[in-house]
Scaffold this active site. Structure first.
Site, mmCIF file in Angstrom:
data_model
loop_
_atom_site.group_PDB
_atom_site.id
_atom_site.type_symbol
_atom_site.label_atom_id
_atom_site.label_comp_id
_atom_site.label_asym_id
_atom_site.label_seq_id
_atom_site.Cartn_x
_atom_site.Cartn_y
_atom_site.Cartn_z
ATOM 1 N N HIS A 309 8.003 2.180 -2.909
ATOM 2 C CA HIS A 309 7.661 1.650 -2.345
ATOM 3 C C HIS A 309 8.031 -0.148 -3.270
ATOM 4 O O HIS A 309 7.828 -0.098 -4.226
ATOM 5 C CB HIS A 309 6.248 1.732 -1.843
ATOM 6 C CG HIS A 309 6.267 0.865 -0.316
ATOM 7 N ND1 HIS A 309 5.496 -0.282 -0.904
ATOM 8 C CD2 HIS A 309 5.443 1.311 0.686
ATOM 9 C CE1 HIS A 309 5.119 -1.094 -0.023
ATOM 10 N NE2 HIS A 309 5.363 -0.383 1.494
ATOM 11 N N ASP A 366 5.742 7.036 4.973
ATOM 12 C CA ASP A 366 6.949 7.378 5.839
ATOM 13 C C ASP A 366 7.239 8.751 5.522
ATOM 14 O O ASP A 366 7.484 9.297 6.174
ATOM 15 C CB ASP A 366 7.957 6.467 5.898
ATOM 16 C CG ASP A 366 7.520 4.655 6.015
ATOM 17 O OD1 ASP A 366 8.540 4.313 4.782
ATOM 18 O OD2 ASP A 366 6.931 4.505 6.527
HETATM 19 C C1 MLT Z 1 4.162 -1.530 5.800
HETATM 20 O O1 MLT Z 1 3.045 -0.347 5.886
HETATM 21 O O2 MLT Z 1 4.180 -2.404 6.685
HETATM 22 C C2 MLT Z 1 5.402 -0.923 5.089
HETATM 23 O O3 MLT Z 1 4.867 0.336 3.691
HETATM 24 C C3 MLT Z 1 6.444 -1.975 4.402
HETATM 25 C C4 MLT Z 1 5.212 -3.419 3.184
HETATM 26 O O4 MLT Z 1 4.310 -3.374 3.041
HETATM 27 O O5 MLT Z 1 6.017 -3.693 3.220
#
Ligand code: MLT
Length: 430
Positions: A309, A366
């Site tokens: 992430h 995800d």
């Molecule tokens: C989100 O929950 O929007 C995703 O993990 C992406 C992010 O936070 O950059």
């Protein structure tokens, strides 16, 4: 927040003082709002990875420690004790509602789940192969046609709140109808005796004629998934909603833009990409080790989807909660699926492999959300629509905060790297 701290910038023989803003969780930021006017300098930060676009009181996350809180409440506690509409209220209005406030909120939403019949004419214009995210973004934008007062974001708080309630109420209907269009199946109208999550599942799959309610295991798992996706501070789609809203575009136009941003495989489309990767693995013989080797091969473009992430360095706190929910759902529903078995095997191998551990490539939200959506019978190209359903209250909260704090229109600068001044030449002399 204290703003008495200062930093010094020494450049080209001059010294500039830069105020430092300190947030309520002791985050420190250089406030460069006067940098260009005082020094002629700007900053550049592709992807804004080190640049704060705003001050916000909605969501706090700490990527190093794996912390995520909505209005100060941990997602662990909210996922265990709350429900999606209560969390939506919290994000949008800043406090947990009293029972009366929540009942009123839920009743308001329940009474607005229907959409104008003309929406069906718009829906019929989309070919069946249209991706549901493209349909959903268009249908949300079309709401301005049915509610023209929503075009003005500077109307009374009551009118803004009516616009917010309508959107929360109608998005599940529009999402389910986008799916029915994809399947070329007749649309299902909302059954308002069902709760929010169950009503959506009914509009997607229909209420079993012998049942008076949707399977509570499925409804509960989905409600938890929606909570865990509800906001994530200034992610790509939330930043999109804020910058579109900063031009005083309507809430519906801003959310439509947020849906478009979420659609991308590097953002909300990642959960769809995870299952497509697993299906490819299954169809090519299910050799996990082969794909692990490919992911490590610098000459191979293949990368594992659903791992690592941008913000969380060690683990995604949402993934920890969703992983348990995925195990519970698969066990309780007695689901046997080779793709899901492959996912568990891939997860086990990656979590033991130093190559991935040292690179912070652990299963993220995800990876597991796609597994649950698949187990719930939700088609792969609806996964990002599910993400949008969850993220809606966060987007609304971000848009509302940006309007209430009268943020200026977003207009980043640039560093020009093109041609210097040159004269027009006659076409016959080029
Ligand atoms: C989100 O929950 O929007 C995703 O993990 C992406 C992010 O936070 O950059």
């Amino acid at each position: 927040m204290s703003e008495s701290r200062k930093a010094e910038l020494h450049y080209d023989g001059k010294k500039y003082e830069i105020p430092v803003t300190v947030g309520s969780e002791n985050e420190h930021a250089l406030d460069i709002s006067k940098l260009r006017s005082e020094s002629g300098l700007i900053t550049i930060d592709r992807g804004f990875k080190n640049t704060g676009s705003t001050k916000s009181a909605i969501t706090f996350l700490n990527g190093e420690e794996g912390i995520l809180r909505y209005r100060g409440y941990s997602i662990e506690e909210l996922a265990e004790k709350s429900n999606f509409l209560e969390v939506s209220y919290l994000l949008i209005y800043g406090e947990l509602p009293s029972k009366t406030q929540l009942d009123d909120f839920v009743n308001e939403i329940t009474s607005h789940t229907l959409v104008h019949e003309d929406v069906k004419a718009i829906l019929d214009g989309f070919p069946s192969r249209s991706h549901p995210m493209g349909v959903l973004s268009s249908l949300v934008s079309s709401l301005t046609a049915f509610y023209p007062k929503s075009l003005d974001p500077n109307r009374s708080l009551d009118e803004i709140n009516g616009t917010i309630i309508r959107l929360i109420a109608k998005l599940p209907t529009l999402a389910a109808w986008s799916f029915k269009n994809r399947m070329r199946q007749p649309i299902m109208y909302p059954k308002n005796k069902l709760n929010y999550t169950s009503n959506f599942l009914h509009m997607m799959f229909g209420l079993p004629t012998t049942e008076t309610e949707i399977n509570p295991v499925i409804a509960s798992a989905l409600d938890k998934l929606l909570i865990l996706h509800a906001d994530h501070e200034q992610n790509c789609s939330a930043a999109t909603v804020r910058i579109v809203g900063s031009s005083h575009a309507s809430l519906y136009a801003s959310i439509s833009a947020g849906i478009a941003a979420l659609w991308g495989p590097l953002h909300g489309g990642a959960n769809q990409a995870v299952i497509e990767m697993l299906e490819e693995m299954k169809d090519s013989g299910g050799d996990v080790e082969k794909y692990i080797s490919r992911a490590k091969d610098k000459n191979d473009s293949f990368r594992l989807m659903g791992f690592g992430h941008r913000v969380y360095k060690n683990f995604d706190p949402r993934a920890t909660i969703i992983k348990k929910a995925a195990d519970d759902v698969l066990d309780q529903l007695g689901i046997k699926d080779p793709v899901l078995d492959l996912a568990k095997k891939l997860e086990e191998v990656v979590l033991k492999d130093e190559y991935f551990k040292t690179r912070g490539l652990y299963p993220n939200v995800d990876f597991y959300s796609g597994i649950i959506y698949r187990a719930l019978g939700i088609p792969t190209d609806m996964f990002t629509v599910m993400f949008a359903l969850g993220r809606l209250p966060g987007w609304i909260a971000q848009w509302k905060e940006m309007r209430e704090t009268t943020e200026p229109i977003g207009r980043p600068r640039q560093v020009y790297t093109g041609e210097n001044l040159r004269s027009y030449s006659d076409i016959n002399k080029r």
